[in-house]
Design an enzyme around this catalytic site. Structure first.
Site, PDB file in Angstrom:
ATOM      1  N   ASP A  85      56.140  -7.316  99.947  1.00  0.00           N
ATOM      2  CA  ASP A  85      54.995  -8.223 100.100  1.00  0.00           C
ATOM      3  C   ASP A  85      55.117  -9.181 101.293  1.00  0.00           C
ATOM      4  O   ASP A  85      54.121  -9.443 101.974  1.00  0.00           O
ATOM      5  CB  ASP A  85      54.762  -9.027  98.821  1.00  0.00           C
ATOM      6  CG  ASP A  85      54.126  -8.187  97.705  1.00  0.00           C
ATOM      7  OD1 ASP A  85      53.857  -6.989  97.944  1.00  0.00           O
ATOM      8  OD2 ASP A  85      53.905  -8.724  96.610  1.00  0.00           O
ATOM      9  N   ASP A 118      53.898   4.571  89.976  1.00  0.00           N
ATOM     10  CA  ASP A 118      54.870   4.585  91.062  1.00  0.00           C
ATOM     11  C   ASP A 118      54.125   4.150  92.310  1.00  0.00           C
ATOM     12  O   ASP A 118      52.960   4.514  92.514  1.00  0.00           O
ATOM     13  CB  ASP A 118      55.516   5.956  91.254  1.00  0.00           C
ATOM     14  CG  ASP A 118      56.841   5.852  92.028  1.00  0.00           C
ATOM     15  OD1 ASP A 118      57.441   4.759  92.036  1.00  0.00           O
ATOM     16  OD2 ASP A 118      57.266   6.845  92.634  1.00  0.00           O
ATOM     17  N   HIS A 138      57.298  -8.644  87.325  1.00  0.00           N
ATOM     18  CA  HIS A 138      56.232  -8.865  88.313  1.00  0.00           C
ATOM     19  C   HIS A 138      55.086  -7.878  88.090  1.00  0.00           C
ATOM     20  O   HIS A 138      53.917  -8.240  88.112  1.00  0.00           O
ATOM     21  CB  HIS A 138      56.778  -8.709  89.738  1.00  0.00           C
ATOM     22  CG  HIS A 138      57.839  -9.695  90.093  1.00  0.00           C
ATOM     23  ND1 HIS A 138      57.577 -11.041  90.246  1.00  0.00           N
ATOM     24  CD2 HIS A 138      59.163  -9.542  90.317  1.00  0.00           C
ATOM     25  CE1 HIS A 138      58.696 -11.671  90.561  1.00  0.00           C
ATOM     26  NE2 HIS A 138      59.676 -10.781  90.611  1.00  0.00           N
ATOM     27  N   THR A 145      57.523   0.120  82.123  1.00  0.00           N
ATOM     28  CA  THR A 145      58.262  -0.695  83.090  1.00  0.00           C
ATOM     29  C   THR A 145      58.910  -1.865  82.372  1.00  0.00           C
ATOM     30  O   THR A 145      58.464  -2.263  81.291  1.00  0.00           O
ATOM     31  CB  THR A 145      57.341  -1.224  84.205  1.00  0.00           C
ATOM     32  OG1 THR A 145      58.127  -1.819  85.235  1.00  0.00           O
ATOM     33  CG2 THR A 145      56.355  -2.258  83.686  1.00  0.00           C
ATOM     34  N   ASN A 146      59.955  -2.413  82.965  1.00  0.00           N
ATOM     35  CA  ASN A 146      60.494  -3.707  82.536  1.00  0.00           C
ATOM     36  C   ASN A 146      60.455  -4.686  83.711  1.00  0.00           C
ATOM     37  O   ASN A 146      61.051  -5.755  83.663  1.00  0.00           O
ATOM     38  CB  ASN A 146      61.924  -3.568  82.004  1.00  0.00           C
ATOM     39  CG  ASN A 146      61.939  -3.147  80.538  1.00  0.00           C
ATOM     40  OD1 ASN A 146      61.097  -3.571  79.756  1.00  0.00           O
ATOM     41  ND2 ASN A 146      62.879  -2.297  80.165  1.00  0.00           N
TER      42      ASN A 146
END
Length: 196
Positions: free
Chosen positions: A153, A71, A14, A10-11
């Protein structure tokens, strides 16, 4: 075999922060940028598990490093599991505000607001694939609350809580979240298999 370093496919800063907070100092976590992977890895599977495996296999096969990928999907009961595997692109490519707006509109006339976040992690070490899953149940609020977190969220209230994920501290969120649960399973496995 001792394992000190893993690539997280991932980049997303968060996600990296959450995972590093969960893992502590057990393992050094590298991002895709750290290994020079700037490609947009396809997420074309129709399940969370499929997408996690696609991403992990891509990194392992092209960069020859031990890695894991995740995922995550928000699955809303009254919408037959939507947005699910399409969560990040529900109303536009990674546009959180548009995604939340679309979801809230679809739920306007629904009484059942129960939902769950589900994360699947695919780990590949020396070619061996292992899957981990974390789930947190909760409900969708009628409006956005809080400024922390990311994605959905602000509208997800975990079970037994009155605040949204956005209103909780990262420590609180990680202690109950879908990703936190999946990461803890990953950490337990790594420590049992690859630490002295």
């Amino acid at each position: 075999m001792l394992l000190s370093e893993l690539v997280f496919a991932t980049n997303n800063k968060h996600k990296l922060e959450e995972v590093k907070a969960c893992l502590g100092d057990s393992f050094r976590i590298l991002s895709l940028a750290d290994i020079g992977c700037n490609e947009d890895i396809p997420e074309t599977a129709d399940t969370l598990q499929g997408n996690a495996l696609l991403k992990a296999r891509y990194v392992y096969e092209n960069y020859h490093v031990n890695c894991f990928a995740d995922d995550t999907g928000l699955e809303v009961d009254a919408l037959d599991g939507e947005p699910g595997v399409h969560s990040a692109r529900y109303a536009g490519d990674h546009d959180s505000q548009a995604n939340m707006t679309k979801l809230l509109q679809k739920l306007e006339k629904k009484c059942d607001r129960n939902a769950q976040f589900r994360t699947v992690i695919a780990l590949i070490i020396e070619g061996k694939e292992t899957l981990f899953q974390g789930i947190v149940r909760g409900s969708i609020s009628k409006e956005r609350c809080g400024s922390g977190g990311f994605g959905y969220d602000p509208i997800f209230i975990p079970q037994d809580y009155t605040q949204s994920f956005s209103e909780l501290s990262m420590e609180e969120k990680n202690s109950i979240s879908h990703r936190g649960k999946a990461i803890r399973k990953l950490v337990e496995y790594l420590k049992s298999q690859y630490e002295k």
